[in-house]
Design a protein around this motif. Structure first.
Motif, PDB file in Angstrom:
ATOM      1  N   MET A 145      60.151  34.151  67.665  1.00 36.74           N
ATOM      2  CA  MET A 145      61.141  33.091  67.893  1.00 36.74           C
ATOM      3  C   MET A 145      61.318  32.248  66.633  1.00 36.74           C
ATOM      4  O   MET A 145      62.443  31.902  66.249  1.00 36.74           O
ATOM      5  N   VAL A 146      60.198  31.911  65.990  1.00 36.23           N
ATOM      6  CA  VAL A 146      60.266  31.135  64.752  1.00 36.23           C
ATOM      7  C   VAL A 146      60.974  31.941  63.661  1.00 36.23           C
ATOM      8  O   VAL A 146      61.823  31.414  62.923  1.00 36.23           O
ATOM      9  N   ILE A 147      60.629  33.218  63.549  1.00 34.88           N
ATOM     10  CA  ILE A 147      61.267  34.087  62.553  1.00 34.88           C
ATOM     11  C   ILE A 147      62.773  34.146  62.791  1.00 34.88           C
ATOM     12  O   ILE A 147      63.574  34.012  61.851  1.00 34.88           O
ATOM     13  N   ALA A 148      63.178  34.334  64.054  1.00 37.55           N
ATOM     14  CA  ALA A 148      64.603  34.432  64.371  1.00 37.55           C
ATOM     15  C   ALA A 148      65.335  33.140  64.024  1.00 37.55           C
ATOM     16  O   ALA A 148      66.425  33.159  63.435  1.00 37.55           O
ATOM     17  N   ALA A 149      64.739  32.005  64.365  1.00 39.16           N
ATOM     18  CA  ALA A 149      65.392  30.722  64.110  1.00 39.16           C
ATOM     19  C   ALA A 149      65.498  30.425  62.623  1.00 39.16           C
ATOM     20  O   ALA A 149      66.343  29.611  62.202  1.00 39.16           O
ATOM     21  N   SER A 150      64.671  31.057  61.804  1.00 38.10           N
ATOM     22  CA  SER A 150      64.669  30.811  60.363  1.00 38.10           C
ATOM     23  C   SER A 150      65.695  31.653  59.615  1.00 38.10           C
ATOM     24  O   SER A 150      66.018  31.348  58.452  1.00 38.10           O
ATOM     25  N   ILE A 151      66.202  32.712  60.221  1.00 38.72           N
ATOM     26  CA  ILE A 151      67.044  33.668  59.501  1.00 38.72           C
ATOM     27  C   ILE A 151      68.326  33.058  58.943  1.00 38.72           C
ATOM     28  O   ILE A 151      68.688  33.339  57.788  1.00 38.72           O
ATOM     29  N   PRO A 152      69.065  32.220  59.680  1.00 39.24           N
ATOM     30  CA  PRO A 152      70.342  31.734  59.124  1.00 39.24           C
ATOM     31  C   PRO A 152      70.196  31.025  57.781  1.00 39.24           C
ATOM     32  O   PRO A 152      71.098  31.095  56.945  1.00 39.24           O
ATOM     33  N   ASP A 153      69.085  30.341  57.531  1.00 39.18           N
ATOM     34  CA  ASP A 153      68.887  29.636  56.267  1.00 39.18           C
ATOM     35  C   ASP A 153      67.636  30.150  55.559  1.00 39.18           C
ATOM     36  O   ASP A 153      66.903  29.380  54.932  1.00 39.18           O
ATOM     37  N   VAL A 154      67.410  31.470  55.659  1.00 39.23           N
ATOM     38  CA  VAL A 154      66.163  32.030  55.141  1.00 39.23           C
ATOM     39  C   VAL A 154      66.071  31.917  53.622  1.00 39.23           C
ATOM     40  O   VAL A 154      64.964  31.879  53.066  1.00 39.23           O
TER      41      VAL A 154
END
Length: 401
Positions: free
Chosen positions: A99-108
């Motif tokens: 979940m944390v990884i997914a939420a980080s993708i847009p501004d990775v």
């Protein structure tokens, strides 16, 4: 029934030591797979918003990292049958890391990078813990679990360090870690492939690959529908609605040819070259399935006469050509598909690849209806020609009698 027979108390066992081992996927694994729906969906959105070379390479790198997070868990669960409370707790925390990884993708590539790297590091550390636990409870007396636990712990530390390094150094360190994930299996003399007990249940792995393919193709349907709802179904022309329908049928066709040709089928041999070819071909075909799903969202932005959006068109044509190439390799590696291979021949695959590459060249200069028609010929020929051959062969004995 003894208390130890209940799933929540059953400690990890290597499947070779378990008399009741089967290839079915446990519900905890299915739940873990479904979490990747969100992750891959957001990753696909990242690609659709960054249709340039930098966005493409970031997307590819993130896809590999996310794939290994899924695959390493799948390999562990294929080797060790584990359903007890501690295992479920670890899997639950791994789900939170995704979940944390997914939420980080847009501004990775911006402020979200430390969250992505640390979430990924914790995910790898939990995989390390699973192997160490298998060793501690006696599920593995050899060096396999110990080495895997050590390797993933070192990798987790490397990913954690990358969260605090200056960029672009952080990206290079993280990328090196992703490469090392694969090398720690493959390196001659030291890789875990050398262990006799490192032979995952092939039926289990093939079923997990099939489920992941369905998830990734399902993402394409989500993108098509959500793109249309954002634009407004009442605000688009009839040509766009036709394109939408053809996009949905195209995703169904990709699933059709994959499962007819290679899906849920096990490799013919347990030799390392065959297993590695099967593994890498699946990485490529899953990656290309995501690209095609993203590209088909471009159908909502065009009618019949304007050219297909160039970025979407490029990833869609390259994605289809790559999908068919990987499928051509896979169908030659798996068992039980000899009849299918006779109909889904190399010539059929080569025709589809060639037409897709032609569309890659011409789609910016022709109306979308022409590009879509040729792209559809490349894809639907993979169903139409085998069906024609099958019907022809079925009718021949009837005529002879």
């Amino acid at each position: 029934m003894a208390m130890d027979d209940f799933p929540i108390w059953r400690r990890p066992r290597h499947y070779m030591d378990a008399g009741d081992a089967n290839d079915h996927v446990h519900w905890v694994e299915l739940f873990f797979d479904l979490i990747h729906v969100v992750t891959i969906f957001i990753l696909g959105n990242y690609l659709s918003h960054h249709l340039d070379w930098q966005g493409f390479w970031v997307f590819t790198g993130l896809f590999l990292a996310i794939f290994y997070a899924w695959a390493d868990s799948s390999v562990y669960n294929s080797l060790y049958i584990s359903t007890d409370m501690p295992h479920r707790a670890v899997m639950a925390v791994q789900i939170v890391t995704m979940m944390v990884i997914a939420a980080s993708i847009p501004d990775v590539t911006g402020a979200a990078w430390p969250y992505f790297a640390l979430g990924y590091a914790l995910n790898r550390a939990l995989t390390s813990h699973l192997y160490w636990r298998a060793r501690c409870v006696g599920a593995e007396s050899g060096a396999l679990a110990r080495e895997q636990g050590r390797n993933f712990f070192v990798l987790a530390a490397l990913f954690a360090v990358s969260a605090f390094l200056p960029r672009p150094l952080a990206y290079w360190v993280f990328g090196a870690g992703v490469v090392l994930i694969q090398l720690q299996y493959m390196l001659p003399g030291v890789g875990t492939l050398r262990h006799e007990r490192f032979v995952p249940r092939l039926g289990h792995i093939s079923e997990r690959f099939g489920l992941l393919m369905l998830i990734l193709l399902g993402e394409g349907f989500f993108k098509l529908v959500l793109t249309l709802t954002d634009k407004g179904i009442d605000k688009v022309a009839p040509g766009t609605l036709f394109n939408l329908a053809m996009g949905g049928l195209s995703l169904f066709a990709l699933a059709w040819i994959y499962f007819d040709s290679a899906g849920n089928a096990q490799p013919k041999r347990r030799t390392n070259p065959t297993l590695l070819a099967y593994w890498f071909a699946h990485i490529i075909i899953l990656w290309s399935a995501v690209m095609v799903g993203v590209a088909l969202a471009g159908e909502v932005y065009v009618g019949f006469m304007e050219p297909y959006p160039s970025g979407y068109g490029a990833i869609g044509t390259v994605g289809l050509a790559t999908f068919l190439t990987a499928l051509w390799v896979l169908q030659r590696l798996v068992a039980g598909r000899d009849i299918t291979c006779r109909y889904h021949s190399g010539g059929v695959r080569l025709f589809g690849i060639a037409v897709a590459l032609i569309v890659l060249v011409i789609h910016p200069a022709v109306p979308a209806i022409i590009g879509n028609l040729l792209w559809g010929v490349a894809l639907f020929s993979q169903i139409g020609v085998p069906l024609y051959r099958a019907v022809r062969d079925k009718r021949q004995p009837a005529r002879a009698s």
